[in-house]
Write a protein that holds these residues in place. Structure first.
Motif, PDB file in Angstrom:
ATOM      1  N   SER A  40       0.768  -1.032  -0.006  1.00 39.07           N
ATOM      2  CA  SER A  40       0.068  -0.087  -0.003  1.00 39.07           C
ATOM      3  C   SER A  40       0.866   1.095  -0.012  1.00 39.07           C
ATOM      4  O   SER A  40       0.152   2.151  -0.097  1.00 39.07           O
ATOM      5  N   THR A  41       2.015   1.111   0.146  1.00 37.81           N
ATOM      6  CA  THR A  41       2.902   2.392  -0.109  1.00 37.81           C
ATOM      7  C   THR A  41       3.026   2.699  -1.137  1.00 37.81           C
ATOM      8  O   THR A  41       2.974   2.240  -2.268  1.00 37.81           O
ATOM      9  N   ARG A  42       3.685   3.856  -1.229  1.00 36.94           N
ATOM     10  CA  ARG A  42       3.966   4.649  -2.794  1.00 36.94           C
ATOM     11  C   ARG A  42       5.184   4.906  -3.096  1.00 36.94           C
ATOM     12  O   ARG A  42       6.234   4.794  -2.223  1.00 36.94           O
ATOM     13  N   ILE A  43       5.533   4.973  -4.237  1.00 35.37           N
ATOM     14  CA  ILE A  43       7.063   5.495  -4.909  1.00 35.37           C
ATOM     15  C   ILE A  43       6.910   6.612  -5.641  1.00 35.37           C
ATOM     16  O   ILE A  43       5.934   7.224  -6.025  1.00 35.37           O
ATOM     17  N   ALA A  44       7.929   7.318  -5.824  1.00 34.14           N
ATOM     18  CA  ALA A  44       8.105   8.416  -6.256  1.00 34.14           C
ATOM     19  C   ALA A  44       9.280   8.501  -7.452  1.00 34.14           C
ATOM     20  O   ALA A  44      10.286   7.795  -7.002  1.00 34.14           O
ATOM     21  N   TYR A  45       9.297   9.088  -8.524  1.00 35.75           N
ATOM     22  CA  TYR A  45      10.278   9.030  -9.636  1.00 35.75           C
ATOM     23  C   TYR A  45      10.204  10.087 -10.502  1.00 35.75           C
ATOM     24  O   TYR A  45       9.129  10.732 -10.615  1.00 35.75           O
ATOM     25  N   VAL A  46      11.165  10.368 -11.346  1.00 35.52           N
ATOM     26  CA  VAL A  46      11.511  11.524 -12.401  1.00 35.52           C
ATOM     27  C   VAL A  46      11.151  10.731 -13.835  1.00 35.52           C
ATOM     28  O   VAL A  46      12.054   9.518 -13.970  1.00 35.52           O
ATOM     29  N   SER A  47      10.444  11.035 -14.703  1.00 40.22           N
ATOM     30  CA  SER A  47      10.210  10.742 -15.941  1.00 40.22           C
ATOM     31  C   SER A  47      10.682  11.380 -16.823  1.00 40.22           C
ATOM     32  O   SER A  47      10.444  12.683 -16.793  1.00 40.22           O
TER      33      SER A  47
END
Lengths: 417, 179
Positions: A153-160
């Motif tokens: 249920s956790t989230r991730i962040a990234y750059v595209s």
């Protein structure tokens, strides 16, 4: 008519969701054989739920899914243990539509070896939140069977980066359900989660040099917290969320500073004539890991939050970058560069041993899942940046291949409270 | 005299049109050099000759500027931030230009190849920009004419994983148009 509209919507929604293909290699030392039975109730919803729970569990490499082979028990009394030889646990349940447009999902996890009920829960949510329910069920199943909290249920962040457009993206831990927080023609770097998961600090070049912003996920409101002359970068939150460590070149070299999370009360932590960067707070908030080339090549160091003496931690041949603490504070993960390739490696602070976890490639920017069991990092397939994970013991690896764009700078978010 | 001004303006236009992008780089220096040749040219033998002389001078100046601006990058070895001897001429040309054009301003943009973390490379690019600025100042440019920024590995000129590509990305650009 309503059904027809829903069908149309899902037709358009599907391509947006099918962003990632996931490829898994390796397996845990022990794989628990688990059977997931499609829940009673609306067949499409039940299948969707089953798929999410199943793929979450499979991705860990710790479970073997055993096909129920046509058996459809929905209550414990429907289960005859003689029909489930070799299965340690069975997930059963039902989905009920309620009057207010919500669904109630009732489920049980049964231990067939000890003949015990491991879980019995009801989760209610809006009809369109089946994904979220699936992740929550998978979290609970994972915790009951492994003893560690699940991170589905956790989230991730990234750059595209795609055709000159940079996007700061937040997505579910499986890479699905992605949402762009910021879109820019100039580079975006180094997303960093606040410990409560409600804000992200990052570096944006939108004003033609690196500056640090903090943005709320819910309101999308953002604050520029560092725009000193030169570069402002590498934000990292303190565990209590009150402070942000960052790197400024305002006094010359890249040096580490700590400020309040609104940018106020800035104080300098490192004093060197080297590049000191990529600070990461220890879980107790008392020290920072960072990358520095003060010894001639980039390696990992530690400094107390009060400043003062600096301790070198890595002595590898080659270079070491991007340290991030394990949630227990006893080890850290970093990117090692040697012989022309990057590896993801873990350094144990007590034994002072480094273990390489991956085969090597363009593997950068690792971060632990909040339960410490998996590591998210950036790698590359056919010249394109993608997300990948590896289990903390190096046994299970997965690659998440986006259908387009170049993905970089991932960061695993915290448990949501 | 009117004719002269008109022809200088035309020249400027021509220079602007024939220059490589970004346009501002060439157009601005051409204006300045044409203006400085104007006074002595007016003393010469007649309007027609003056026109021709001014045109030739302006063109030569524009060409020289174009050549200068074309070479506006300096390059670095792996994980090195010191300006190399090979780029001494490039640095001196820009330093002299800046010294003789006190109103001109540049942004020095430092870059790095991908063999490091993005944050380390941001630091490395900043050092490269700073050292390039220092070399320009030593060559006669003034400190206030030069702003330094780093893009780290974020704006590669070339995106393959090989030395030929990395060599192009380990650079600092002296950028006139970006002010």
């Amino acid at each position: 008519m309503r059904r027809w509209i829903l069908l149309c919507l899902s037709f358009f929604v599907v391509p947006a969701h099918a962003v990632l293909n996931i490829e898994i290699t390796g397996a845990g030392e022990h794989q628990t054989p688990v059977s997931l039975v499609r829940f009673a109730g609306d067949a499409a919803t039940a299948q969707g739920l089953l798929d999410i729970v199943g793929s979450d569990l499979i991705r860990t490499g710790l479970f073997k899914l055993v096909d129920p082979a046509g058996k459809t028990p929905h209550e414990p009394r429907d289960i005859r243990p003689s029909e489930w030889v070799g299965v340690e646990a069975v997930l059963i349940g039902s989905i009920q539509s309620m009057d207010d447009g919500k669904v109630a999902v009732k489920f049980r996890l049964l231990d067939l070896v000890r003949n015990a009920e491991l879980l019995s829960q009801v989760v209610t949510a809006k009809e369109d939140q089946v994904r979220a329910i699936g992740h929550r069920i998978a979290d609970m199943v994972y915790e009951r069977l492994t003893g560690s909290p699940g991170v589905f249920s956790t989230r991730i962040a990234y750059v595209s980066r795609d055709e000159g457009v940079y996007r700061l993206v937040v997505a579910d831990s499986d890479g699905d359900n992605e949402q762009a927080l910021l879109t820019s023609k100039e580079p975006i770097m180094s997303p960093s989660w606040s410990p409560d998961g409600r804000q992200i600090a990052y570096v944006s070049f939108e004003k033609r040099r690196a500056m640090v912003y903090v943005q709320s996920l819910s309101s999308r409101k953002r604050t520029l917290i560092a725009d000193f002359p030169g570069s402002n970068s590498a934000p990292a939150w303190s565990p209590d969320g009150t402070q942000i460590a960052m790197v400024l070149t305002r006094d010359g070299e890249s040096q580490i500073y700590v400020a309040n999370s609104n940018g106020g009360r800035l104080r300098r932590i490192t004093y060197s004539d080297a590049i000191d960067t990529e600070p990461s707070f220890s879980p107790d908030g008392q020290s920072l890991l960072f990358t520095s080339d003060r010894g001639g090549s980039p390696q990992i160091y530690r400094v107390s939050i009060e400043g003062g003496s600096v301790e070198r931690l890595t002595f590898e041949s080659g270079n070491a970058f991007s340290p991030r603490f394990h949630p227990d504070g006893k080890s850290f993960v970093f990117a090692h560069f040697g012989d022309g390739v990057f590896h993801i490696a873990v350094h144990d602070l007590e034994s002072r041993q480094t273990q390489i976890l991956t085969a090597g490639g363009w593997e950068k920017k690792p971060s632990f899942a909040p339960n410490g069991k998996m590591i998210l990092f950036a790698t590359e397939v056919q010249g394109r940046g993608i997300l990948a994970t590896v289990s903390s013991d190096g046994r299970v690896k997965q690659k998440m291949v986006a259908q387009r764009g170049d993905i970089r700078e991932p960061m695993w978010g915290p448990f949501l409270k | 005299m009117k004719k002269l001004i008109l022809s200088v303006l035309l020249l400027n236009l021509l220079a602007a049109c024939s220059s490589n992008p970004p346009k501002e780089e060439v157009a601005e220096p051409a204006t300045t050099s044409a203006a400085t040749t104007e006074a002595p040219a007016a003393d010469a033998q007649g309007a027609t000759a003056t026109d021709a002389q001014a045109a030739a001078d302006a063109q030569a100046a524009a060409d020289a500027q174009a050549a200068l601006m074309e070479k506006n990058s300096v390059y670095f070895p792996f994980d090195v931030d010191a300006v190399q001897d090979a780029d001494r001429e490039t640095i001196m040309n820009h330093a002299e230009y800046l010294a003789s054009h006190p109103d001109a301003k540049v942004r020095v943009e430092g870059n790095a190849d991908e063999r490091g973390s993005s944050e380390y490379n941001l630091g490395l690019g900043q050092r490269r920009a700073k050292n390039t600025k220092r070399a320009l100042v030593l060559g006669g440019a003034s400190d206030s004419q030069i702003e330094t920024v780093s893009y780290g590995e974020e704006k590669p000129r070339c995106s393959e994983h090989n030395e030929a590509c990395w060599a192009q990305n380990r650079r600092a650009d002296i950028n006139y148009s970006a002010q």
